[in-house]
Scaffold this active site. Structure first.
Site, PDB file in Angstrom:
ATOM      1  N   GLU A 165       0.829  -1.203   0.000  1.00  0.00           N
ATOM      2  CA  GLU A 165       0.000   0.000   0.000  1.00  0.00           C
ATOM      3  C   GLU A 165       0.868   1.259   0.000  1.00  0.00           C
ATOM      4  O   GLU A 165       1.857   1.354   0.727  1.00  0.00           O
ATOM      5  CB  GLU A 165      -0.878  -0.021   1.261  1.00  0.00           C
ATOM      6  CG  GLU A 165      -1.755   1.207   1.451  1.00  0.00           C
ATOM      7  CD  GLU A 165      -2.549   1.166   2.759  1.00  0.00           C
ATOM      8  OE1 GLU A 165      -3.533   1.914   2.865  1.00  0.00           O
ATOM      9  OE2 GLU A 165      -2.193   0.378   3.667  1.00  0.00           O
TER      10      GLU A 165
ATOM     11  N   LYS B  21      -9.386   2.449  -2.093  1.00  0.00           N
ATOM     12  CA  LYS B  21      -9.661   1.983  -0.734  1.00  0.00           C
ATOM     13  C   LYS B  21     -11.042   2.425  -0.307  1.00  0.00           C
ATOM     14  O   LYS B  21     -11.424   3.600  -0.479  1.00  0.00           O
ATOM     15  CB  LYS B  21      -8.588   2.540   0.220  1.00  0.00           C
ATOM     16  CG  LYS B  21      -8.556   1.914   1.612  1.00  0.00           C
ATOM     17  CD  LYS B  21      -7.325   2.422   2.356  1.00  0.00           C
ATOM     18  CE  LYS B  21      -7.157   1.777   3.707  1.00  0.00           C
ATOM     19  NZ  LYS B  21      -5.911   2.230   4.382  1.00  0.00           N
TER      20      LYS B  21
ATOM     21  N   CYS C 134      -5.619  -2.904   2.749  1.00  0.00           N
ATOM     22  CA  CYS C 134      -5.364  -2.801   4.189  1.00  0.00           C
ATOM     23  C   CYS C 134      -6.647  -2.861   5.016  1.00  0.00           C
ATOM     24  O   CYS C 134      -7.200  -3.929   5.231  1.00  0.00           O
ATOM     25  CB  CYS C 134      -4.566  -1.533   4.484  1.00  0.00           C
ATOM     26  SG  CYS C 134      -3.746  -1.558   6.107  1.00  0.00           S
TER      27      CYS C 134
ATOM     28  N   LYS D 148       0.665  -7.205  17.378  1.00  0.00           N
ATOM     29  CA  LYS D 148      -0.108  -6.858  16.181  1.00  0.00           C
ATOM     30  C   LYS D 148      -0.167  -8.012  15.178  1.00  0.00           C
ATOM     31  O   LYS D 148      -1.188  -8.202  14.512  1.00  0.00           O
ATOM     32  CB  LYS D 148       0.525  -5.624  15.526  1.00  0.00           C
ATOM     33  CG  LYS D 148      -0.196  -5.074  14.298  1.00  0.00           C
ATOM     34  CD  LYS D 148      -1.444  -4.312  14.683  1.00  0.00           C
ATOM     35  CE  LYS D 148      -2.051  -3.541  13.531  1.00  0.00           C
ATOM     36  NZ  LYS D 148      -1.280  -2.334  13.181  1.00  0.00           N
TER      37      LYS D 148
ATOM     38  N   SER E 285      24.609   8.980  31.322  1.00  0.00           N
ATOM     39  CA  SER E 285      24.663   9.398  32.724  1.00  0.00           C
ATOM     40  C   SER E 285      25.185   8.333  33.663  1.00  0.00           C
ATOM     41  O   SER E 285      25.463   8.625  34.835  1.00  0.00           O
ATOM     42  CB  SER E 285      23.259   9.790  33.184  1.00  0.00           C
ATOM     43  OG  SER E 285      22.410   8.647  33.201  1.00  0.00           O
TER      44      SER E 285
ATOM     45  N   SER F 166      19.769   5.873  29.615  1.00  0.00           N
ATOM     46  CA  SER F 166      20.747   6.331  28.617  1.00  0.00           C
ATOM     47  C   SER F 166      21.619   5.178  28.136  1.00  0.00           C
ATOM     48  O   SER F 166      22.044   5.152  26.974  1.00  0.00           O
ATOM     49  CB  SER F 166      21.605   7.461  29.181  1.00  0.00           C
ATOM     50  OG  SER F 166      22.349   7.046  30.303  1.00  0.00           O
TER      51      SER F 166
ATOM     52  N   GLU G  82       8.534   8.109  32.799  1.00  0.00           N
ATOM     53  CA  GLU G  82       8.919   9.498  33.035  1.00  0.00           C
ATOM     54  C   GLU G  82       8.150  10.449  32.130  1.00  0.00           C
ATOM     55  O   GLU G  82       7.710  11.523  32.564  1.00  0.00           O
ATOM     56  CB  GLU G  82      10.418   9.657  32.815  1.00  0.00           C
ATOM     57  CG  GLU G  82      11.278   8.873  33.785  1.00  0.00           C
ATOM     58  CD  GLU G  82      12.757   8.877  33.434  1.00  0.00           C
ATOM     59  OE1 GLU G  82      13.556   8.430  34.268  1.00  0.00           O
ATOM     60  OE2 GLU G  82      13.103   9.336  32.328  1.00  0.00           O
TER      61      GLU G  82
END
Length: 552
Positions: A45, A113, A149, A181, A292, A297, A402
């Site tokens: 697609e 589509k 799709c 998925k 860090s 990180s 975070e």
């Protein structure tokens, strides 16, 4: 003599707006199919334009160039098998998501589509028109129906094509990855096969586009739902599939069945592919990040090394007076294990200068979060200076926990161009580090073995912006926080539902408040790899100004 049909499937990686590059890839696949005796070569697609296009679809000049590129491609592959390829198409005043069959130097067939997705990352109703349900088209001895799709997620399009004498369903897709998925797709396609009694080819895009990763993993099903071919996940591949005609119709012959990654490998591979393509498609050959000595990180450094190679990754340690000796040691050990460059750039003098400059206005006030954030913002200034000077894209390193509660400094550690772990909760960060230390794959450009020192994974997380600081001083333990966030963010659960799971009501309310208050930070945050069906940005869209709270 048994009737046969050879279909060449090209699971390839396009770049949005690169009509010349995408056409060249399509032509290369077509030549491979021609040389292999294919009766039809198929691409996914919207391959010609790349996907997703968002508001590019609204630009007439873009659509005109797409049609011009399609006609050029038709002429280039005139002498050989037909080529099926997805592209946008303008008809009247509406743009459509279309699938074109190029044959004999012209556009012989065009399917539009019908069902337009309008959930999670998709907003096709806004930019595309809904086309009529098309009948099958003939290629050689076979009549093929092509639900595009989303059309295959509903039963009406496939059933209409079957009732119109289609003998096989070729489903071109631009389906982005999220955890779990593939099983969802395969179950839905089995339903289409059972309903129609036809073989089905599921052909998906591969590659990173902004926050999304198209994971390929194309497959072929025979009537009854049996798997005939499985293509690899998150890799470009060309596969020739042979169909034979018997008394009960066309059947695909058994072909290769690539093994698919488990959820841990799939997430990691998605982050690597997303970063590699984001850099490659935007023109960045090198990246840098603040290393860090902490787990976030370190994981980003590993992902960057696996995506781009150690020679293209610069790690920078920016110590302050609160940086512990073990953080310095851990950062150095991580960079050494990965083989990356490590620069040390202390911020203490700059911090003293900023504090002295602000002192007259701050007189009489105690130190607080302001001084902590100054450190983070100074690091952002230093890292962005290196990015500007050396042309290396700065990576941010905040995890989903975070990002959700705003435990990050805007214009500080949130500064940067891309965040590979943006959709990875903290507890999954720890486990992903352990997975990477224990596993190595051919697609990783980094070294084998323990690339993230165990001490980094095991020590209590800390921002080290004040003496003896720990994340647990400001947040609930991540074991609790992540479950609360998964319910509030990923499942849209009520506060009462979370409390019913045994969490303290006051803690849950506080977390809910932090999520809503942090919306303005997320609005300005770097894009990052989508790993779940509820990633921040397109999956979850909330107003910044919002006084509503769950009344339960």
């Amino acid at each position: 003599m048994t009737e046969r049909f050879r279909l060449t499937l090209a699971q390839l990686n396009p770049t949005v707006g690169d009509f010349a590059g995408n056409s060249a890839k399509a032509l290369e696949a077509w030549r491979a199919g021609r040389d292999a005796g294919a009766d039809l070569v198929a691409l996914p697609e919207m391959f010609l334009s790349g996907y997703q296009l968002q508001d590019l679809v609204l630009r007439p000049a873009f659509l005109a160039r797409s049609e011009e590129a399609l006609e050029e491609l038709a002429r280039a592959c005139a002498d050989g098998p037909p080529l099926a390829i997805g592209a946008p198409y303008m008809e009247g005043l509406r743009a459509y998501n279309s699938y074109a069959v190029l044959e004999g130097g012209r556009i012989a067939t065009r399917v539009l589509k019908h069902h337009l997705p309008n959930a999670d990352v998709f907003d096709e109703v806004r930019v595309f028109g809904s086309g009529p349900i098309s009948g099958p088209y003939r290629v050689g001895p076979m009549r093929i129906g092509s639900p595009i799709c989303e059309d295959a997620w509903f039963d009406d399009v496939a059933e209409t094509m079957a009732e119109s004498a289609a003998e096989m369903l070729l489903v071109p897709n631009g389906s982005p990855y999220h955890r779990g998925k593939h099983e969802v797709r395969q179950n839905l396609m089995v339903a289409r096969v059972v309903e129609t009694g036809l073989p089905l080819v599921y052909l998906n895009l591969v590659g990173g586009q902004d926050d999304q990763v198209f994971d390929g993993a194309s497959f072929v099903l025979n009537p009854g739902g049996g798997l005939a071919v499985q293509m690899p996940a998150m890799e470009e591949a060309i596969q020739h599939v042979d169909f034979t005609l018997g008394d009960d119709g066309w059947r695909a012959e058994q072909g290769p069945r690539a093994s698919l990654p488990d959820p841990w490998e799939a997430d990691y591979k998605a982050m690597v592919l997303a970063l590699r393509d984001y850099c490659g498609k935007t023109g960045f050959g090198k990246v840098l990040l603040g290393l860090s000595g902490g787990v976030d990180s370190a994981l980003v450094a590993a992902i960057a090394t696996d995506a781009l190679g150690a020679e293209n990754v610069r790690c920078v340690m920016l110590p302050s007076r609160y940086t512990s000796q073990h953080s310095l040691q851990d950062a150095a050990a991580c960079a050494r294990a990965l083989g990356t460059r490590l620069d040390e750039l202390p911020i203490t003098e700059a911090q003293n200068a900023v504090n002295a400059t602000l002192a007259p206005l701050f007189a009489g006030r105690d130190e607080d979060l302001t001084e902590e954030n100054i450190q983070s913002r100074l690091r952002g200034v230093m890292l962005m200076a290196l990015s500007n000077k050396f042309g290396e894209m700065l990576l941010t390193t905040g995890n989903k926990s975070e990002v959700a509660v705003g435990y990050a400094t805007i214009y500080g550690d949130m500064a940067g161009g891309y965040n590979p772990i943006k959709d990875l909760y903290k507890m999954r960060v720890f486990e992903t580090c352990r997975w990477r230390n224990a596993n190595h794959r051919d697609w990783m450009q980094g070294p084998e073995g323990e690339v993230i020192p165990t001490r980094i994974i095991d020590k209590p997380p800390s921002a080290e912006l004040r003496e003896d600081q720990k994340d647990a001083d400001s947040l609930p333990p991540y074991e609790e926080l992540d479950v609360i966030l998964e319910m509030l963010v990923d499942q849209d659960a009520s506060v009462d539902a979370v409390v019913a799971k045994g969490f303290d009501a006051e803690v849950v309310r506080r977390v809910e408040r932090l999520v809503y208050l942090s919306e303005y930070k997320r609005f300005q945050s770097a894009p990052g790899t989508r790993l779940t069906a509820r990633a921040f940005w397109l999956d979850r869209r909330y107003p910044i100004v919002n006084r509503w709270r769950d009344p339960s």
